[in-house]
Design an enzyme around this catalytic site. Sequence first.
Site, short mmCIF file in Angstrom:
data_model
loop_
_atom_site.label_atom_id
_atom_site.label_comp_id
_atom_site.label_asym_id
_atom_site.label_seq_id
_atom_site.Cartn_x
_atom_site.Cartn_y
_atom_site.Cartn_z
N CYS A 6 8.57 -8.14 -11.74
CA CYS A 6 7.48 -8.05 -10.77
C CYS A 6 6.16 -7.70 -11.44
O CYS A 6 5.11 -8.23 -11.09
CB CYS A 6 7.81 -7.04 -9.69
SG CYS A 6 8.19 -5.38 -10.32
N HIS A 8 8.27 -1.30 -7.72
CA HIS A 8 7.86 -2.69 -7.63
C HIS A 8 6.36 -2.80 -7.94
O HIS A 8 5.63 -1.81 -7.90
CB HIS A 8 8.11 -3.19 -6.20
CG HIS A 8 8.06 -4.68 -6.02
ND1 HIS A 8 8.61 -5.57 -6.90
CD2 HIS A 8 7.50 -5.44 -5.03
CE1 HIS A 8 8.43 -6.81 -6.47
NE2 HIS A 8 7.75 -6.76 -5.34
N ASN A 33 3.37 -11.01 -2.58
CA ASN A 33 4.61 -10.62 -3.23
C ASN A 33 5.08 -11.75 -4.14
O ASN A 33 4.47 -12.82 -4.19
CB ASN A 33 5.67 -10.30 -2.17
CG ASN A 33 6.71 -9.31 -2.68
OD1 ASN A 33 6.83 -9.07 -3.87
ND2 ASN A 33 7.48 -8.74 -1.78
#
Length: 440
Positions: free
Chosen positions: A70, A364, A385
């Site tokens: 991520c 994250h 995202n």
Amino acid sequence: MSNAISFDQIDAFRKELAAKPASDVVAKAVQNVGPKAAIQSALHDEAVTPVFSVELDTGAVANQKHSGRCWLFSELNTMRHAVAKKIGVKDLEFSQAFLAFYDRLEKSNLFLEAILSSADKPLDDRALSDLLSQPNGDGGQFDNAPALIAKYGIVPKSVMPETYNSENTTELNSVLNLKLRKDASDLRTAFAAGASADTLAATKQAMLSDIYRILAYAYGTVPATFDFEYRDDKKEYHIDRDLTPKSFYEKYVGWDLAEFVTLVSTPEAGKNYYQAYTIPSQNTVVGGRPIIFVNVPEADLKAAAIAQLQGGEAVWFGNDVLQDMERKSGALKGGLYDFGQLFDLDLTMDKATRFATGEAEVSHAMTLTGVDLVDGQPRRWKVENSWGKENGNDGYYVADAKWFDDYVYEAAINKDYLSEKILAAAATTPIELPSWDSLH
């Protein structure tokens, strides 16, 4: 006096439970649908409406699948939208596999260097034990990517696509960790037997060659030169020949990543505001850009993120997405799951206590691409995202003000949007933190 649980205590617990109002109803709800669904608050309200007063023009979301990249996806996302606009390719994407390849190689080198430098320490030394617990993974911090890009550059995804099935990341992690733990044992044995520095260096070189082979099998061979060939959104053809990954970055992105500062906001005891911190164990590119955080009050981090969005630039940010998140709708809503209310418990902790006890975690990284301001204050945030387009609003999430305040812990900000006070803090000598620190 025995500290074991007695049957008298269990009988008392049973009676206390029976005396709780509606305990049977709560039990049925939890058993039928689980704790989250049993207590989930409303999703569709003003707090998470996907409308923003400040919003960047972006394209389709990327998908990291079951990998822990991520941090890398988010950083490339901050760049690709700007480049996409410049060359007229809305859904341009840079190769995450290219940088992942070198990230895993650099982490292996860092690990072996650390093993050699601690070869005289016992295996139960805390730093060494922490190192051996995870020799090589695909997680990372913001500063890891600039270190990689400065050394290796980047390439478009069309040149090095995701040939590796990242659904199998756990398997690759297991192979690399097994290999590196065996290497650590062999290096320590050679050191104990009195091997020379040259012999140890040659042994390490052979070990890295093995790692390179594993990575080439998994990710594919990385290109040294390539042609950038594409059609823009007007269907016009372009080709740029004989590029290297570094020349491609310099020509098409050209950002000076040294101009970005990672802000964190933690009131944890022992960490001062307007002070820089570093975690040497996370500096995955040996000799490259180190990881440095500048701790600032939450209001400063928030103001800097807003200023950068208003300046037309996306914002990389670290957060705990596992808290108060409903994946399908893409709602990031503070207080979405009130487990204290469900189980009749006081579960409130301030942010400092959450960091100190390990409850606060940067699990994250995502990208801020918009914010809705009311009287200058953020009401909600647009979040890009990297979990594909199936969830949220084509992969974009909405965070309300409370979720941002509670669970956003880091943001990478261009110095152009930082106050003189924060710039002065960034210039302070960083205080070193151990590998097990809460900011790792």
